[in-house]
Design a protein around this motif. Structure first.
Motif, PDB file in Angstrom:
ATOM      1  N   PHE A 115       2.375  40.310  -4.428  1.00 44.65           N
ATOM      2  CA  PHE A 115       4.088  40.051  -3.614  1.00 44.65           C
ATOM      3  C   PHE A 115       4.826  38.528  -4.849  1.00 44.65           C
ATOM      4  O   PHE A 115       4.281  37.597  -5.064  1.00 44.65           O
ATOM      5  CB  PHE A 115       3.142  39.189  -2.106  1.00 44.65           C
ATOM      6  N   HIS A 116       5.756  39.406  -4.553  1.00 48.34           N
ATOM      7  CA  HIS A 116       6.834  38.401  -5.472  1.00 48.34           C
ATOM      8  C   HIS A 116       7.952  37.854  -3.976  1.00 48.34           C
ATOM      9  O   HIS A 116       8.636  38.803  -4.243  1.00 48.34           O
ATOM     10  CB  HIS A 116       7.818  39.714  -6.372  1.00 48.34           C
ATOM     11  N   PHE A 117       7.842  37.027  -4.126  1.00 47.49           N
ATOM     12  CA  PHE A 117       8.565  35.590  -3.701  1.00 47.49           C
ATOM     13  C   PHE A 117       9.641  34.883  -4.236  1.00 47.49           C
ATOM     14  O   PHE A 117      10.036  34.027  -3.667  1.00 47.49           O
ATOM     15  CB  PHE A 117       7.952  34.870  -1.812  1.00 47.49           C
ATOM     16  N   GLY A 118       9.710  34.233  -5.127  1.00 45.65           N
ATOM     17  CA  GLY A 118      10.537  33.811  -5.755  1.00 45.65           C
ATOM     18  C   GLY A 118      11.735  34.422  -6.876  1.00 45.65           C
ATOM     19  O   GLY A 118      12.289  35.982  -6.688  1.00 45.65           O
ATOM     20  N   VAL A 119      11.611  33.407  -7.688  1.00 44.14           N
ATOM     21  CA  VAL A 119      12.811  33.489  -8.865  1.00 44.14           C
ATOM     22  C   VAL A 119      12.614  34.374  -9.220  1.00 44.14           C
ATOM     23  O   VAL A 119      11.009  34.797  -9.952  1.00 44.14           O
ATOM     24  CB  VAL A 119      14.108  32.273  -8.722  1.00 44.14           C
ATOM     25  N   LEU A 120      13.792  35.106 -10.696  1.00 40.54           N
ATOM     26  CA  LEU A 120      12.730  35.699 -11.797  1.00 40.54           C
ATOM     27  C   LEU A 120      12.636  34.712 -13.135  1.00 40.54           C
ATOM     28  O   LEU A 120      13.098  35.049 -14.292  1.00 40.54           O
ATOM     29  CB  LEU A 120      13.760  37.083 -11.929  1.00 40.54           C
ATOM     30  N   TRP A 121      14.285  34.134 -13.066  1.00 37.59           N
ATOM     31  CA  TRP A 121      14.559  33.189 -14.014  1.00 37.59           C
ATOM     32  C   TRP A 121      13.279  32.391 -14.744  1.00 37.59           C
ATOM     33  O   TRP A 121      12.794  32.351 -16.032  1.00 37.59           O
ATOM     34  CB  TRP A 121      15.665  32.654 -14.068  1.00 37.59           C
ATOM     35  N   VAL A 179      24.612  41.141  -3.097  1.00 34.91           N
ATOM     36  CA  VAL A 179      25.562  39.490  -2.727  1.00 34.91           C
ATOM     37  C   VAL A 179      25.025  38.852  -2.897  1.00 34.91           C
ATOM     38  O   VAL A 179      25.508  37.277  -4.361  1.00 34.91           O
ATOM     39  CB  VAL A 179      26.944  39.944  -1.704  1.00 34.91           C
ATOM     40  N   THR A 180      24.358  38.364  -1.905  1.00 33.36           N
ATOM     41  CA  THR A 180      23.163  37.193  -1.923  1.00 33.36           C
ATOM     42  C   THR A 180      22.264  37.423  -1.763  1.00 33.36           C
ATOM     43  O   THR A 180      21.833  38.663  -1.065  1.00 33.36           O
ATOM     44  CB  THR A 180      24.036  36.198  -1.367  1.00 33.36           C
ATOM     45  N   ALA A 181      21.036  36.564  -1.932  1.00 38.04           N
ATOM     46  CA  ALA A 181      19.907  36.145  -2.387  1.00 38.04           C
ATOM     47  C   ALA A 181      19.482  36.204  -0.892  1.00 38.04           C
ATOM     48  O   ALA A 181      20.368  35.881   0.063  1.00 38.04           O
ATOM     49  CB  ALA A 181      19.154  35.435  -2.637  1.00 38.04           C
ATOM     50  N   ALA A 301      35.618  28.841 -17.844  1.00 40.56           N
ATOM     51  CA  ALA A 301      34.319  29.137 -17.944  1.00 40.56           C
ATOM     52  C   ALA A 301      33.353  28.375 -18.345  1.00 40.56           C
ATOM     53  O   ALA A 301      33.593  27.090 -18.884  1.00 40.56           O
ATOM     54  CB  ALA A 301      34.419  30.033 -18.828  1.00 40.56           C
ATOM     55  N   ARG A 302      31.871  28.552 -17.896  1.00 38.11           N
ATOM     56  CA  ARG A 302      30.355  28.274 -17.819  1.00 38.11           C
ATOM     57  C   ARG A 302      29.513  29.836 -18.411  1.00 38.11           C
ATOM     58  O   ARG A 302      29.802  30.447 -18.462  1.00 38.11           O
ATOM     59  CB  ARG A 302      29.983  26.854 -17.072  1.00 38.11           C
ATOM     60  N   LEU A 303      28.098  28.993 -19.183  1.00 35.08           N
ATOM     61  CA  LEU A 303      27.424  29.634 -19.053  1.00 35.08           C
ATOM     62  C   LEU A 303      26.870  30.037 -18.101  1.00 35.08           C
ATOM     63  O   LEU A 303      26.172  28.718 -17.048  1.00 35.08           O
ATOM     64  CB  LEU A 303      26.305  29.578 -20.403  1.00 35.08           C
ATOM     65  N   ARG A 307      24.630  25.485 -15.024  1.00 33.71           N
ATOM     66  CA  ARG A 307      24.067  24.983 -13.461  1.00 33.71           C
ATOM     67  C   ARG A 307      22.815  24.633 -13.657  1.00 33.71           C
ATOM     68  O   ARG A 307      22.563  23.455 -12.614  1.00 33.71           O
ATOM     69  CB  ARG A 307      24.053  25.909 -12.374  1.00 33.71           C
ATOM     70  N   ARG A 308      21.875  25.331 -13.837  1.00 35.13           N
ATOM     71  CA  ARG A 308      20.538  25.049 -13.590  1.00 35.13           C
ATOM     72  C   ARG A 308      20.183  24.134 -14.667  1.00 35.13           C
ATOM     73  O   ARG A 308      18.927  22.845 -13.832  1.00 35.13           O
ATOM     74  CB  ARG A 308      19.612  26.250 -13.472  1.00 35.13           C
ATOM     75  N   TYR A 309      20.654  24.157 -15.810  1.00 32.57           N
ATOM     76  CA  TYR A 309      19.916  22.891 -16.438  1.00 32.57           C
ATOM     77  C   TYR A 309      20.486  21.761 -16.380  1.00 32.57           C
ATOM     78  O   TYR A 309      19.836  20.361 -16.324  1.00 32.57           O
ATOM     79  CB  TYR A 309      19.836  23.066 -18.057  1.00 32.57           C
TER      80      TYR A 309
HETATM   81  P1  NDP Z   1      23.437  33.519  -7.715  1.00 30.31           P
HETATM   82  O1  NDP Z   1      24.939  34.088  -7.161  1.00 30.31           O
HETATM   83  O2  NDP Z   1      23.443  32.046  -7.273  1.00 30.31           O
HETATM   84  O3  NDP Z   1      23.872  33.371  -9.201  1.00 30.31           O
HETATM   85  C1  NDP Z   1      23.681  34.079 -10.568  1.00 30.31           C
HETATM   86  C2  NDP Z   1      23.351  34.107 -11.492  1.00 30.31           C
HETATM   87  O4  NDP Z   1      24.997  33.959 -12.144  1.00 30.31           O
HETATM   88  C3  NDP Z   1      23.125  32.683 -12.104  1.00 30.31           C
HETATM   89  O5  NDP Z   1      22.662  33.061 -13.418  1.00 30.31           O
HETATM   90  C4  NDP Z   1      24.152  32.102 -12.124  1.00 30.31           C
HETATM   91  O6  NDP Z   1      23.723  30.964 -12.921  1.00 30.31           O
HETATM   92  C5  NDP Z   1      24.844  33.077 -12.655  1.00 30.31           C
HETATM   93  N1  NDP Z   1      26.149  32.023 -12.298  1.00 30.31           N
HETATM   94  C6  NDP Z   1      26.205  31.848 -10.930  1.00 30.31           C
HETATM   95  N2  NDP Z   1      28.420  30.916 -10.729  1.00 30.31           N
HETATM   96  C7  NDP Z   1      28.706  31.617 -12.045  1.00 30.31           C
HETATM   97  C8  NDP Z   1      29.456  31.136 -13.429  1.00 30.31           C
HETATM   98  N3  NDP Z   1      30.896  30.522 -12.663  1.00 30.31           N
HETATM   99  N4  NDP Z   1      29.356  31.504 -14.314  1.00 30.31           N
HETATM  100  C9  NDP Z   1      28.231  32.282 -15.021  1.00 30.31           C
HETATM  101  N5  NDP Z   1      27.515  32.407 -14.192  1.00 30.31           N
HETATM  102  C10 NDP Z   1      27.439  32.100 -13.152  1.00 30.31           C
HETATM  103  O7  NDP Z   1      22.220  34.453  -7.451  1.00 30.31           O
HETATM  104  P2  NDP Z   1      21.254  34.951  -6.670  1.00 30.31           P
HETATM  105  O8  NDP Z   1      22.319  34.700  -5.383  1.00 30.31           O
HETATM  106  O9  NDP Z   1      22.508  36.168  -6.338  1.00 30.31           O
HETATM  107  O10 NDP Z   1      20.290  35.497  -6.712  1.00 30.31           O
HETATM  108  C11 NDP Z   1      19.665  33.402  -6.776  1.00 30.31           C
HETATM  109  C12 NDP Z   1      17.795  34.208  -6.845  1.00 30.31           C
HETATM  110  O11 NDP Z   1      17.402  34.907  -6.022  1.00 30.31           O
HETATM  111  C13 NDP Z   1      17.781  34.709  -8.511  1.00 30.31           C
HETATM  112  O12 NDP Z   1      16.775  33.825  -8.813  1.00 30.31           O
HETATM  113  C14 NDP Z   1      16.508  36.341  -7.745  1.00 30.31           C
HETATM  114  O13 NDP Z   1      15.963  36.337  -9.023  1.00 30.31           O
HETATM  115  C15 NDP Z   1      16.334  35.803  -6.372  1.00 30.31           C
HETATM  116  N6  NDP Z   1      15.433  36.875  -5.864  1.00 30.31           N
HETATM  117  C16 NDP Z   1      14.341  37.293  -5.536  1.00 30.31           C
HETATM  118  C17 NDP Z   1      14.206  38.067  -5.117  1.00 30.31           C
HETATM  119  C18 NDP Z   1      12.377  38.354  -5.438  1.00 30.31           C
HETATM  120  O14 NDP Z   1      12.738  39.789  -4.418  1.00 30.31           O
HETATM  121  N7  NDP Z   1      11.479  37.946  -5.789  1.00 30.31           N
HETATM  122  C19 NDP Z   1      15.464  38.697  -3.965  1.00 30.31           C
HETATM  123  C20 NDP Z   1      16.064  38.394  -4.456  1.00 30.31           C
HETATM  124  C21 NDP Z   1      16.645  37.429  -5.635  1.00 30.31           C
HETATM  125  P3  NDP Z   1      23.272  29.464 -12.345  1.00 30.31           P
HETATM  126  O15 NDP Z   1      21.682  29.417 -12.129  1.00 30.31           O
HETATM  127  O16 NDP Z   1      23.341  28.568 -13.200  1.00 30.31           O
HETATM  128  O17 NDP Z   1      24.213  28.409 -11.552  1.00 30.31           O
END
Ligand code: NDP
Length: 341
Positions: A115-121, A179-181, A301-303, A307-309
């Protein structure tokens, strides 16, 4: 309510233990949700704990599951989560996957019945910290309409990628194929806010900015058919390939308690040293730094992961902020000791 990271971790751990989750499962989940809060990802932080706990109280998830690690091939390891939560299964397979990737150059880990409810990073960043390039894919419950459709079929199906860097944290991106989680929609619902246009349609298929209508309708893939194809790929990799359910099958089997659904995760790890005639990865990693520097030279631009770090550095000093109502709910859970029979 401001909490230190230690206090947030202790609150999560106590709430889980009081619900009867085994010490090993609880420690892995508490570490995972605290890491999400620490890195400024509240949609997968402490906010998820009531869902984890409901799933245990409803006997959907096995509270004391012990994952089983099995070699399937020289470069493939399987971790059967035994109907438990993902974080412990991932922890238990990690070193076997690293060993296989170092030996074979590329290796995969199939994590099933979790049961996965978290982030993958979390999982790919750990692999990259050990010098490996890593990918992760997991499917979630049916929520996203394939491009052109308006009814949910795919999960929000995230994929993550990590690249190791010398003397710095890895480069990581981790993104849902919607588009979004879904957690972002849940936070908007909780906070009574509307959602931006383009995130979702309602149950009649009309565009909506209402979070409740969006949750009852369908989320949309990012980038139209391109995100839709990534969601499809994730269903195949984390579902069909490793013998796990698709998002729509997981949804049909779920008890709809708001907790996670049963599924799988595929992780691929690559040792860059095997791709070099010199048997080390120095040249590849140095070359990658050139690309990163060029990106950062461009205004605006950013990597991904920066933001997380930055959030990680801030929260180490300032702690994190969670809504008072969530803190009260978790404290009540931590002191209640309410368990399912
Ligand atoms: P976001 O759209 O917030 O971010 C997606 C990625 O894009 C991140 O790595 C983010 O880095 C990067 N990013 C955002 N803006 C920029 C930018 N301007 N330039 C470069 N990189 C950028 O994430 P989501 O809403 O798509 O997903 C959020 C989380 O939800 C994820 O961690 C995912 O694993 C989790 N999730 C888990 C599920 C599950 O079933 N377990 C299901 C769906 C989602 P940064 O973090 O540095 O902003």
């Amino acid at each position: 309510m401001r909490l230190s990271l230690d206090a947030a971790h202790a609150l999560a751990l106590q709430a889980l233990l009081a619900s009867g989750v085994s010490a090993a499962q609880a420690a892995a989940i508490a570490g995972n949700v605290t890491a999400a809060e620490r890195d400024g990802c509240p949609s997968h932080g402490l906010f998820r704990l009531p869902g984890y706990i409901r799933s245990v109280q409803n006997l959907k998830v096995t509270r004391d599951a012990v994952p089983q690690v099995t070699d399937l091939a020289p470069a493939v390891v399987q971790v059967d989560g035994n109907n438990g939560f993902a974080p412990l299964a991932l922890e238990m397979g990690h070193s076997r996957l690293v060993g296989k990737a170092r030996h074979c150059g590329i290796a995969a880990m199939a994590v099933t019945r979790i049961f996965h409810f978290g982030v993958l990073w979390v999982e790919v960043e750990q692999l990259a910290q050990e010098g490996l390039v890593a990918f992760a894919f997991t499917q979630s419950s049916s929520a996203v309409a394939p491009a052109g459709a308006t009814k949910p079929l795919f999960g929000t199906n995230p994929m993550a990628f990590a690249w190791p860097r010398v003397g710095r944290p890895p480069l990581v991106f981790d993104q849902a194929s919607s588009v979004t989680a879904r957690g972002e929609l849940l936070l908007k619902l909780r906070d009574g806010s509307s959602i931006p246009q383009g995130w979702a349609v309602d149950s009649s298929g009309a565009a909506t900015t209402d979070a409740a209508a969006a949750l009852a309708g369908a989320q949309l893939p990012f980038g139209g058919y391109k995100g839709s194809s990534i969601a499809l790929m994730v269903e195949l990799l984390a579902g069909a390939l490793i013998g796990e359910a698709f998002g729509f099958e997981a949804a049909a089997a779920d008890n709809n308690d708001g907790g996670p659904t049963l599924g799988g995760e595929l992780i691929i790890a690559i040792d860059p040293a095997h791709f070099s005639p010199h048997g080390n990865s120095e040249a590849q990693l140095a070359h990658a730094e050139l690309l990163f520097a060029r990106i950062l030279d461009l205004e605006g631009a950013r990597l991904p992961s920066d933001r997380r770090y930055a959030a990680r550095q801030r929260s180490a000093v300032d702690g994190i902020v969670i809504p008072g109502a969530l803190q009260a709910e978790l404290s009540a859970m931590a002191s209640s000791g309410a368990r399912a029979e």
